[in-house]
Design a protein around this motif. Sequence first.
Motif, PDB file in Angstrom:
ATOM      1  N   PHE A  37      47.357  47.784  53.057  1.00  0.00           N
ATOM      2  CA  PHE A  37      47.885  47.987  51.704  1.00  0.00           C
ATOM      3  C   PHE A  37      49.289  47.400  51.565  1.00  0.00           C
ATOM      4  N   ALA A  38      50.083  47.487  52.638  1.00  0.00           N
ATOM      5  CA  ALA A  38      51.438  46.920  52.589  1.00  0.00           C
ATOM      6  C   ALA A  38      51.379  45.405  52.435  1.00  0.00           C
ATOM      7  N   LEU A  39      50.416  44.768  53.120  1.00  0.00           N
ATOM      8  CA  LEU A  39      50.257  43.321  53.005  1.00  0.00           C
ATOM      9  C   LEU A  39      49.851  42.939  51.588  1.00  0.00           C
ATOM     10  N   ALA A  40      48.923  43.694  51.012  1.00  0.00           N
ATOM     11  CA  ALA A  40      48.490  43.405  49.645  1.00  0.00           C
ATOM     12  C   ALA A  40      49.665  43.486  48.674  1.00  0.00           C
ATOM     13  N   GLU A  41      50.541  44.447  48.894  1.00  0.00           N
ATOM     14  CA  GLU A  41      51.687  44.615  47.997  1.00  0.00           C
ATOM     15  C   GLU A  41      52.736  43.527  48.177  1.00  0.00           C
ATOM     16  N   ARG A  42      52.683  42.813  49.307  1.00  0.00           N
ATOM     17  CA  ARG A  42      53.677  41.770  49.586  1.00  0.00           C
ATOM     18  C   ARG A  42      53.339  40.436  48.946  1.00  0.00           C
ATOM     19  N   ILE A  43      52.133  40.272  48.457  1.00  0.00           N
ATOM     20  CA  ILE A  43      51.737  38.987  47.885  1.00  0.00           C
ATOM     21  C   ILE A  43      51.619  39.127  46.363  1.00  0.00           C
ATOM     22  N   PRO A  44      51.549  38.030  45.630  1.00  0.00           N
ATOM     23  CA  PRO A  44      51.457  38.103  44.167  1.00  0.00           C
ATOM     24  C   PRO A  44      50.335  39.016  43.699  1.00  0.00           C
ATOM     25  N   GLU A  45      50.585  39.727  42.616  1.00  0.00           N
ATOM     26  CA  GLU A  45      49.648  40.727  42.103  1.00  0.00           C
ATOM     27  C   GLU A  45      48.248  40.153  41.878  1.00  0.00           C
ATOM     28  N   ARG A  46      48.172  38.884  41.492  1.00  0.00           N
ATOM     29  CA  ARG A  46      46.879  38.256  41.203  1.00  0.00           C
ATOM     30  C   ARG A  46      45.948  38.237  42.417  1.00  0.00           C
ATOM     31  N   PHE A  47      46.501  38.294  43.617  1.00  0.00           N
ATOM     32  CA  PHE A  47      45.689  38.147  44.825  1.00  0.00           C
ATOM     33  C   PHE A  47      45.618  39.415  45.674  1.00  0.00           C
ATOM     34  N   GLN A  48      46.162  40.511  45.171  1.00  0.00           N
ATOM     35  CA  GLN A  48      46.152  41.746  45.946  1.00  0.00           C
ATOM     36  C   GLN A  48      44.739  42.277  46.177  1.00  0.00           C
ATOM     37  N   VAL A 116      42.934  49.022  42.396  1.00  0.00           N
ATOM     38  CA  VAL A 116      43.487  47.665  42.427  1.00  0.00           C
ATOM     39  C   VAL A 116      42.430  46.666  41.968  1.00  0.00           C
ATOM     40  N   LEU A 117      41.193  46.848  42.424  1.00  0.00           N
ATOM     41  CA  LEU A 117      40.110  45.947  42.033  1.00  0.00           C
ATOM     42  C   LEU A 117      39.813  46.085  40.540  1.00  0.00           C
ATOM     43  N   LYS A 118      39.823  47.311  40.044  1.00  0.00           N
ATOM     44  CA  LYS A 118      39.560  47.537  38.620  1.00  0.00           C
ATOM     45  C   LYS A 118      40.620  46.864  37.753  1.00  0.00           C
ATOM     46  N   GLN A 119      41.870  46.989  38.150  1.00  0.00           N
ATOM     47  CA  GLN A 119      42.957  46.358  37.409  1.00  0.00           C
ATOM     48  C   GLN A 119      42.829  44.837  37.450  1.00  0.00           C
ATOM     49  N   HIS A 120      42.423  44.329  38.611  1.00  0.00           N
ATOM     50  CA  HIS A 120      42.244  42.881  38.751  1.00  0.00           C
ATOM     51  C   HIS A 120      41.128  42.385  37.833  1.00  0.00           C
ATOM     52  N   HIS A 124      42.376  39.618  35.253  1.00  0.00           N
ATOM     53  CA  HIS A 124      42.310  38.252  35.788  1.00  0.00           C
ATOM     54  C   HIS A 124      40.910  37.646  35.833  1.00  0.00           C
ATOM     55  N   VAL A 125      39.918  38.365  35.334  1.00  0.00           N
ATOM     56  CA  VAL A 125      38.543  37.872  35.433  1.00  0.00           C
ATOM     57  C   VAL A 125      37.928  37.772  34.033  1.00  0.00           C
ATOM     58  N   GLY A 126      37.294  36.637  33.744  1.00  0.00           N
ATOM     59  CA  GLY A 126      36.656  36.442  32.453  1.00  0.00           C
ATOM     60  C   GLY A 126      35.515  37.424  32.228  1.00  0.00           C
ATOM     61  N   GLU A 127      35.120  37.590  30.985  1.00  0.00           N
ATOM     62  CA  GLU A 127      34.086  38.558  30.637  1.00  0.00           C
ATOM     63  C   GLU A 127      32.676  38.082  30.967  1.00  0.00           C
ATOM     64  N   ALA A 128      32.480  36.790  31.116  1.00  0.00           N
ATOM     65  CA  ALA A 128      31.143  36.267  31.402  1.00  0.00           C
ATOM     66  C   ALA A 128      30.673  36.731  32.782  1.00  0.00           C
ATOM     67  N   ALA A 131      31.760  34.575  35.670  1.00  0.00           N
ATOM     68  CA  ALA A 131      33.184  34.315  35.897  1.00  0.00           C
ATOM     69  C   ALA A 131      33.551  34.655  37.337  1.00  0.00           C
ATOM     70  N   PHE A 132      34.262  33.736  37.989  1.00  0.00           N
ATOM     71  CA  PHE A 132      34.659  33.991  39.374  1.00  0.00           C
ATOM     72  C   PHE A 132      35.765  35.040  39.420  1.00  0.00           C
ATOM     73  N   VAL A 133      35.682  35.902  40.413  1.00  0.00           N
ATOM     74  CA  VAL A 133      36.603  37.036  40.511  1.00  0.00           C
ATOM     75  C   VAL A 133      37.982  36.605  40.985  1.00  0.00           C
ATOM     76  N   PHE A 134      38.032  35.716  41.962  1.00  0.00           N
ATOM     77  CA  PHE A 134      39.319  35.319  42.534  1.00  0.00           C
ATOM     78  C   PHE A 134      39.575  33.835  42.291  1.00  0.00           C
ATOM     79  N   THR A 135      40.556  33.556  41.456  1.00  0.00           N
ATOM     80  CA  THR A 135      40.915  32.185  41.113  1.00  0.00           C
ATOM     81  C   THR A 135      42.431  32.050  41.083  1.00  0.00           C
ATOM     82  N   GLY A 136      42.907  30.821  40.947  1.00  0.00           N
ATOM     83  CA  GLY A 136      44.336  30.580  40.836  1.00  0.00           C
ATOM     84  C   GLY A 136      44.822  30.838  39.424  1.00  0.00           C
ATOM     85  N   GLU A 137      46.112  30.614  39.222  1.00  0.00           N
ATOM     86  CA  GLU A 137      46.720  30.852  37.910  1.00  0.00           C
ATOM     87  C   GLU A 137      46.043  30.028  36.817  1.00  0.00           C
TER      88      GLU A 137
END
Length: 249
Positions: A37-48, A116-120, A124-128, A131-137
Amino acid sequence: MTAVKEDELIEINPCRVVGADQEKPAERPVLTVPQIFALAERIPERFQALILVTTFGCLRWGEAVALQRRDIDLAAGTVRVRQAFVEHRGTGLILGPPKSRAGVRTVAVPKAALPVLKQHMSGHVGEAPGAFVFTGESGRNLWRGNFNKLVKWPEAVAAVGVPGLHFHDLRHTGNTLASRAPGASLRDIMARMGHDSPRAALIYQHANREADQGIADAIDKAAKAARRKPSKRKVKRVAEGDGPAAEAS
């Protein structure tokens, strides 16, 4: 081996080194749950969420970045693995089935990771459904070769006390945690890891048995040392002449 096992840039290792194809989990670091969890918090929110899902779901990189909205069931707390990306230099990302039939699976995610997954998913994920779950900006699919720089990975892993940690070690950590779960059978571990062969799961089980035996041996050593040490009461009685020698006199 990094290009094959971790980055998945090529499908087959062109080098044949004796013993190089054997999985040896003990050689790589294993994160504690707080470190995850500490590692997840250290990286940008989009990729936690990517960190948590990959680790707790025992996913390979290619499997994680190929997840689509239709694969996530927040109500059930599960992730369905149906496909995986493979990176080919000069060709691009190739979407196909997992490495083996066993790779197609559904895994449960710990409840602690679901917020965290629900917030993501909502941010950050399209409604279709596709839609891919993990993408770049930009919304484009992630490339393994760019990820470390994108999230400042070396700085993040050093900050949580595991410098040199590879992304692939997240799956290794998840496999280790799964093998430690009370009542987890060999088949259970194989299913979660997505392996047809029991070899890898047996290695994890064996490593955990060795660790458990080490703990038992340490306790046994301490117990024996305590038995050899005379009690304070007995030492006091002998000093006062209340022992066998005093009675004999």
